[in-house]
Design a protein around this motif. Sequence first.
Motif, PDB file in Angstrom:
ATOM      1  N   CYS A   1       0.842  -1.199   0.000  1.00  0.00           N
ATOM      2  CA  CYS A   1       0.000   0.000   0.000  1.00  0.00           C
ATOM      3  C   CYS A   1       0.880   1.254   0.000  1.00  0.00           C
ATOM      4  CB  CYS A   1      -0.895   0.042   1.240  1.00  0.00           C
ATOM      5  SG  CYS A   1      -2.124  -1.289   1.355  1.00  0.00           S
ATOM      6  N   GLU A   2       0.322   2.336  -0.523  1.00  0.00           N
ATOM      7  CA  GLU A   2       0.984   3.633  -0.457  1.00  0.00           C
ATOM      8  C   GLU A   2      -0.050   4.686  -0.079  1.00  0.00           C
ATOM      9  OE1 GLU A   2       2.112   5.691  -3.987  1.00  0.00           O
ATOM     10  OE2 GLU A   2       0.781   4.516  -5.272  1.00  0.00           O
ATOM     11  N   PRO A   3       0.297   5.633   0.817  1.00  0.00           N
ATOM     12  CA  PRO A   3      -0.636   6.702   1.166  1.00  0.00           C
ATOM     13  C   PRO A   3      -0.826   7.658  -0.015  1.00  0.00           C
ATOM     14  CG  PRO A   3       1.484   7.082   2.201  1.00  0.00           C
ATOM     15  CD  PRO A   3       1.561   5.731   1.569  1.00  0.00           C
ATOM     16  N   VAL A   4      -2.077   8.010  -0.289  1.00  0.00           N
ATOM     17  CA  VAL A   4      -2.357   8.923  -1.393  1.00  0.00           C
ATOM     18  C   VAL A   4      -3.109  10.175  -0.944  1.00  0.00           C
ATOM     19  CG1 VAL A   4      -2.307   7.134  -3.169  1.00  0.00           C
ATOM     20  CG2 VAL A   4      -4.461   7.618  -1.985  1.00  0.00           C
ATOM     21  N   SER A   5      -3.632  10.159   0.286  1.00  0.00           N
ATOM     22  CA  SER A   5      -4.343  11.342   0.781  1.00  0.00           C
ATOM     23  C   SER A   5      -4.319  11.345   2.302  1.00  0.00           C
ATOM     24  CB  SER A   5      -5.786  11.361   0.272  1.00  0.00           C
ATOM     25  OG  SER A   5      -6.432  12.581   0.606  1.00  0.00           O
ATOM     26  N   VAL A   6      -4.043  12.513   2.865  1.00  0.00           N
ATOM     27  CA  VAL A   6      -4.009  12.688   4.322  1.00  0.00           C
ATOM     28  C   VAL A   6      -4.938  13.826   4.703  1.00  0.00           C
ATOM     29  CG1 VAL A   6      -2.574  13.299   6.317  1.00  0.00           C
ATOM     30  CG2 VAL A   6      -1.638  11.831   4.509  1.00  0.00           C
ATOM     31  N   TRP A   7      -5.713  13.611   5.746  1.00  0.00           N
ATOM     32  CA  TRP A   7      -6.609  14.651   6.285  1.00  0.00           C
ATOM     33  C   TRP A   7      -6.387  14.685   7.785  1.00  0.00           C
ATOM     34  CZ3 TRP A   7     -10.284  15.479   9.946  1.00  0.00           C
ATOM     35  CH2 TRP A   7     -11.181  16.543   9.773  1.00  0.00           C
ATOM     36  N   ALA A   8      -6.088  15.869   8.325  1.00  0.00           N
ATOM     37  CA  ALA A   8      -5.795  15.971   9.758  1.00  0.00           C
ATOM     38  C   ALA A   8      -6.450  17.198  10.378  1.00  0.00           C
ATOM     39  CB  ALA A   8      -4.289  16.023   9.990  1.00  0.00           C
TER      40      ALA A   8
ATOM     41  N   ASN B 190      -3.989  15.760  17.840  1.00  0.00           N
ATOM     42  CA  ASN B 190      -4.298  15.640  16.421  1.00  0.00           C
ATOM     43  C   ASN B 190      -5.025  14.359  16.092  1.00  0.00           C
ATOM     44  OD1 ASN B 190      -1.822  13.680  15.708  1.00  0.00           O
ATOM     45  ND2 ASN B 190      -1.069  15.356  16.983  1.00  0.00           N
ATOM     46  N   PHE B 191      -5.915  14.472  15.133  1.00  0.00           N
ATOM     47  CA  PHE B 191      -6.661  13.335  14.584  1.00  0.00           C
ATOM     48  C   PHE B 191      -6.357  13.292  13.097  1.00  0.00           C
ATOM     49  CE2 PHE B 191     -10.490  11.983  12.233  1.00  0.00           C
ATOM     50  CZ  PHE B 191     -10.628  10.693  12.714  1.00  0.00           C
ATOM     51  N   ALA B 192      -5.769  12.201  12.642  1.00  0.00           N
ATOM     52  CA  ALA B 192      -5.348  12.106  11.241  1.00  0.00           C
ATOM     53  C   ALA B 192      -5.929  10.863  10.584  1.00  0.00           C
ATOM     54  CB  ALA B 192      -3.829  12.086  11.139  1.00  0.00           C
ATOM     55  N   SER B 193      -6.383  11.034   9.344  1.00  0.00           N
ATOM     56  CA  SER B 193      -6.890   9.930   8.532  1.00  0.00           C
ATOM     57  C   SER B 193      -6.022   9.826   7.285  1.00  0.00           C
ATOM     58  CB  SER B 193      -8.344  10.187   8.119  1.00  0.00           C
ATOM     59  OG  SER B 193      -9.150  10.444   9.254  1.00  0.00           O
ATOM     60  N   VAL B 194      -5.687   8.597   6.916  1.00  0.00           N
ATOM     61  CA  VAL B 194      -4.786   8.381   5.785  1.00  0.00           C
ATOM     62  C   VAL B 194      -5.417   7.392   4.808  1.00  0.00           C
ATOM     63  CG1 VAL B 194      -2.459   7.743   5.056  1.00  0.00           C
ATOM     64  CG2 VAL B 194      -2.836   8.697   7.352  1.00  0.00           C
TER      65      VAL B 194
ATOM     66  N   GLN C 251      -7.739   1.478   1.400  1.00  0.00           N
ATOM     67  CA  GLN C 251      -7.914   1.285   2.835  1.00  0.00           C
ATOM     68  C   GLN C 251      -7.654   2.606   3.550  1.00  0.00           C
ATOM     69  OE1 GLN C 251      -5.826  -2.144   4.489  1.00  0.00           O
ATOM     70  NE2 GLN C 251      -5.689  -3.080   2.451  1.00  0.00           N
ATOM     71  N   VAL C 252      -8.326   2.786   4.686  1.00  0.00           N
ATOM     72  CA  VAL C 252      -8.187   4.032   5.441  1.00  0.00           C
ATOM     73  C   VAL C 252      -7.658   3.724   6.838  1.00  0.00           C
ATOM     74  CG1 VAL C 252      -9.327   6.104   6.298  1.00  0.00           C
ATOM     75  CG2 VAL C 252     -10.107   5.058   4.160  1.00  0.00           C
ATOM     76  N   GLN C 253      -6.614   4.429   7.178  1.00  0.00           N
ATOM     77  CA  GLN C 253      -5.922   4.257   8.451  1.00  0.00           C
ATOM     78  C   GLN C 253      -6.139   5.518   9.301  1.00  0.00           C
ATOM     79  OE1 GLN C 253      -1.643   4.234   7.952  1.00  0.00           O
ATOM     80  NE2 GLN C 253      -1.326   2.801   9.653  1.00  0.00           N
ATOM     81  N   PHE C 254      -6.247   5.339  10.614  1.00  0.00           N
ATOM     82  CA  PHE C 254      -6.499   6.477  11.507  1.00  0.00           C
ATOM     83  C   PHE C 254      -5.429   6.572  12.587  1.00  0.00           C
ATOM     84  CE2 PHE C 254     -10.580   5.196   9.778  1.00  0.00           C
ATOM     85  CZ  PHE C 254     -11.135   6.408   9.390  1.00  0.00           C
ATOM     86  N   PHE C 255      -5.109   7.815  12.959  1.00  0.00           N
ATOM     87  CA  PHE C 255      -4.158   8.076  14.035  1.00  0.00           C
ATOM     88  C   PHE C 255      -4.758   9.090  15.004  1.00  0.00           C
ATOM     89  CE2 PHE C 255      -1.478   6.708  10.535  1.00  0.00           C
ATOM     90  CZ  PHE C 255      -0.537   5.880  11.158  1.00  0.00           C
TER      91      PHE C 255
ATOM     92  N   PRO D  73      -8.865  -5.474  11.301  1.00  0.00           N
ATOM     93  CA  PRO D  73      -7.900  -5.471  12.396  1.00  0.00           C
ATOM     94  C   PRO D  73      -7.138  -4.158  12.545  1.00  0.00           C
ATOM     95  CG  PRO D  73      -7.009  -6.668  10.538  1.00  0.00           C
ATOM     96  CD  PRO D  73      -8.406  -6.291  10.159  1.00  0.00           C
ATOM     97  N   ARG D  74      -6.762  -3.494  11.411  1.00  0.00           N
ATOM     98  CA  ARG D  74      -6.018  -2.237  11.525  1.00  0.00           C
ATOM     99  C   ARG D  74      -6.683  -1.094  10.775  1.00  0.00           C
ATOM    100  NH1 ARG D  74       0.055  -2.550   9.769  1.00  0.00           N
ATOM    101  NH2 ARG D  74      -0.096  -0.361  10.433  1.00  0.00           N
ATOM    102  N   THR D  75      -7.178  -1.367   9.608  1.00  0.00           N
ATOM    103  CA  THR D  75      -7.704  -0.312   8.743  1.00  0.00           C
ATOM    104  C   THR D  75      -9.160  -0.569   8.383  1.00  0.00           C
ATOM    105  OG1 THR D  75      -7.009  -1.482   6.738  1.00  0.00           O
ATOM    106  CG2 THR D  75      -5.410   0.038   7.743  1.00  0.00           C
ATOM    107  N   CYS D  76      -9.792   0.464   7.841  1.00  0.00           N
ATOM    108  CA  CYS D  76     -11.139   0.312   7.291  1.00  0.00           C
ATOM    109  C   CYS D  76     -11.028   0.070   5.788  1.00  0.00           C
ATOM    110  CB  CYS D  76     -11.965   1.585   7.516  1.00  0.00           C
ATOM    111  SG  CYS D  76     -12.394   1.924   9.245  1.00  0.00           S
ATOM    112  N   SER D  77     -11.764  -0.903   5.298  1.00  0.00           N
ATOM    113  CA  SER D  77     -11.851  -1.051   3.849  1.00  0.00           C
ATOM    114  C   SER D  77     -12.585   0.174   3.315  1.00  0.00           C
ATOM    115  CB  SER D  77     -12.615  -2.326   3.487  1.00  0.00           C
ATOM    116  OG  SER D  77     -13.983  -2.208   3.862  1.00  0.00           O
TER     117      SER D  77
END
Length: 444
Positions: A53-60, A371-375, A389-393, A404-408
């Motif tokens: 996977c590679e990150p293509v968009s970040v929203w924070a 901070n709340f970040a979505s990737v 897939q969407v990952q959250f921090f 288990p880790r990300t949202c489809s």
Amino acid sequence: MYARAVVFYLTFVLVCSNRCYWNNKCSNKHFGSKTIYDEVRGDIRDAPELKDCEPVSVWAMIRHGTRHPSSSNLPTMQHAAELKDDIVRRYLEGRGELCAQDITNLQEWSMHEIIATTPGHLTFEGYKELRDLGVRFHDHFLPLLQDLDQHHFKPTLEQRTIQSAKAFVEGLAQGYLKFEISNATDRDEILRPYFYCTKHNVEVYNGPRSKNELSKYHETPEFQKVLENVQKRTGLERPLSPTNVSGLYDLCRFLRAYSALRTSPWCALFSDEELQILEYLNDIRHYYRNGYGSPINQKLAGPALGGLLEQFESSVQHSTKSFTSYFSHDSMIQMIYSALGLFRDYPEISGFERLPDRKWRTSYMTPFAANFASVLHKCTNETGDINHQVQFFINEKEFHLCQPRTCSWTEFKDKFEQFRNSDLEFCNIYNSSTTALKSIIVGL
């Protein structure tokens, strides 16, 4: 070996239970929304990569860094600070229970002029917090940052958020990447919707629920014991009120947050357990003003989360790479958590009883620089098919909104679809021209 362990344990207990604040090596580090970011953060650079996977968009959404007390905090702090000479005098008369060095530190302390002349402004420590955060984001997202199609950085119209945005972008750019910061606007319904929502101002921020719950907790034996202990520790004759203690607590936690040594002589007035009790007061206030205490709070996060959904949809549909970061306040981030159903307690937070193991704990949720970040990640499976897939921090720690880790992509859309086309029409149920409402808004 056993003897060594016993000696170590006894040494640890003696050191950590020492009643003198100046040499307490294990002092309390959690002060609600005034907690130092480094005390609770993770490090986004340590997050394991998602395979193929590679990150293509970040929203924070990022809170400003450490700041000076606001104009609303200062009066109670200044009034509490006037007790200093009386506390020292009582000690010299042989009263009170403070240690000699704690008294000396208190004697040498004075309210710095800059605190009163620049209320709410970002401190040097706060600027560094955001710059360092930007550096860590730079290191983690460097390939994406070098190949962006679009970026958007925007603060609220406050000195502390404008400077925080500048610090973050400075760290993110590292002197060679080029980013622009959008001008803050007077009215921003994504970054600070509660500030312009008359329904929230009247029913929640200035409503009775928060005050009632705080008053209820002030009457509990637990809080009354804090009043008694601080009275005894300081040797003061005049009975201390909850307002007095609140001012003393703010002197402790604000000054500790931006001191180079991260200490405050005023913290000597409290035990670690008492600081945890005062931390709960902060949690009650934020729970009702920004959290599950009112459904209005959850609605106010709609426009921001709807924008997150639209940004990721655009990246998926048009194969664009983007980075968005907003710079706001703890209220906004807490409203986002509430809208997503995070950190919810059963039974709910109330003034009836403190929940030591509660989920709603602002020290961890919204410290300074929170901070709340979505990737959004573009992934390729074994057969070459592409999926997202969407990952959250949360504060740079990976948060599993899905297992288990990300949202489809489907799971993400199902969770965020409710925020599409969110608006604030529900806010405008009061006549904003009334004198009473004007006075409420001016007082915010």
